[in-house]
Design an enzyme around this catalytic site. Structure first.
Site, PDB file in Angstrom:
ATOM      1  CE  LYS A   1      -3.857  -2.252   2.276  1.00 45.21           C
ATOM      2  NZ  LYS A   1      -4.444  -2.715   3.538  1.00 45.21           N
TER       3      LYS A   1
ATOM      4  CG  ASP B   1     -10.172  -0.252   4.970  1.00 47.01           C
ATOM      5  OD1 ASP B   1     -10.014  -0.565   3.773  1.00 47.01           O
ATOM      6  OD2 ASP B   1      -9.458  -0.694   5.883  1.00 47.01           O
TER       7      ASP B   1
ATOM      8  CD  GLN C   1      -3.608  -4.371   6.728  1.00 52.53           C
ATOM      9  OE1 GLN C   1      -3.448  -3.429   5.952  1.00 52.53           O
ATOM     10  NE2 GLN C   1      -4.269  -5.465   6.368  1.00 52.53           N
TER      11      GLN C   1
END
Ligand code: NDP
Length: 300
Positions: free
Chosen positions: A54, A121, A98
């Protein structure tokens, strides 16, 4: 019939190019650089690989990448304090924590502490509600990637029968909402669904997000249907040498490809689209934060 391969790797490259072009214009015309903060708690090897990837792709499209690596025993209070700091930082337009988090941390509490406008997200309860009510939201990256590929392949999805296998909060449910938003007739199948093969055989679109290797076989698929395989399952691959592994999806690629009209491979299908959509979401968040026009075709 042999299915057309929907090349997620190539599609993701076009998404990244679009993002990079827009980022360059933001810098030139407005002096703004989008920034993505990624928070990793602990040293889970798979999470470390994702976070590295990422960070690399964020920089490649011209954005700022802020990585925060915390010890595995970080307290909830310290993690929440970091999120509060990132929420208040004008250089940070997207925040990603994460998952999974170590067991002593409450994932819902942590995710819901992120400013919904920076929740790239799309997991914050506000964004879930906005998506469910058809309002502008941050959309979870994996289902967004699937939607982009489906729109590209079909043009309009209106009136198509779609079956989503899996009802998780991160893939199955938002995927179903997005397909409904594009006027599909949507069925969500799960571990208790009766006659699941029969349910799938009625579908023009099957999205498999189950986490069971090669569960969906060609006899589940209506001839000519589109198959989107979200699953990522690592299996032993003795044919590649001792101790070697390879990735397979939730669909049995060989038999499904014989029947389907189009199919995403694993690897090289949905996977690369997920990070590309994370970058797209960060750009969208940055444009919204600065009351600038959003790039077209990069969100739902
Ligand atoms: P979850 O484990 O959270 O959800 C799995 C879903 O599959 C559940 O709803 C479960 O039903 C359903 N299920 C399990 N067994 C069966 C069965 N025998 N028949 C029908 N349905 C079943 O998984 P995720 O949604 O997080 O992930 C799904 C897959 O997608 C995984 O392989 C994961 O690695 C992959 N993934 C890939 C991403 C990418 O970037 N490509 C991103 C995220 C995930 P029930 O609710 O009844 O238990």
């Amino acid at each position: 019939m042999t299915a057309q391969i929907i090349d997620g790797k190539a599609f993701a490259a076009t998404v990244r190019d679009k993002v990079a072009g827009h980022v360059a214009r933001l810098k030139e015309n407005h002096g703004i650089t989008p920034g993505l903060a990624v928070v990793l708690v602990g040293e889970d090897p798979a999470s470390q690989v994702y976070v590295r990837s990422k960070g690399k792709q964020t920089v490649e499209v011209g954005m700022n990448s802020f990585e925060h690596k915390l010890e595995i025993d970080t307290s909830e209070g310290d993690l929440l304090a970091l999120i509060e700091k990132l929420n208040a930082d004008p250089a940070v337009h997207g925040i990603l924590v994460q998952l999974p988090l170590p067991g002593h941390l409450d994932e819902d509490l942590v995710i819901n502490a992120i400013d919904p406008a920076k929740d790239v997200d799309g997991f914050h309860i506000s964004n879930v509600g906005l998506l469910g009510t058809g309002q502008k939201s941050m959309v979870p990256c994996t289902p967004l990637g699937c939607l982009m590929m489906l729109r590209d392949h079909h043009g309009s999805l209106s009136g198509l029968n779609a079956v989503v296998i899996g009802r998780s909060n991160i893939v199955g449910k938002p995927m179903a909402q997005l397909l409904l938003g594009d006027s599909c007739t949507v069925t969500i199948a799960h571990s208790r669904t009766k006659d699941i093969q029969e349910v799938c055989r009625r579908a023009d679109i099957v999205v498999a997000a189950v986490g069971r290797r090669e569960m969906v076989t060609g006899d589940w698929i209506k001839p000519g249907a589109t198959v989107i395989d979200v699953g990522i399952n690592r299996i032993d691959a003795p044919e590649k040498g001792e101790g070697k592994t390879r990735l397979v999806g939730d669909c049995d690629y060989g038999s499904c490809a014989e029947v389907a009209g189009a199919i995403t491979p694993v690897p090289g299908g949905v996977g690369p689209m997920t990070i590309a959509c994370l970058l797209a979401n960060t750009l969208t968040a940055c444009c919204r934060a600065n009351a600038l026009e959003e790039p077209e075709g990069l969100t739902a």
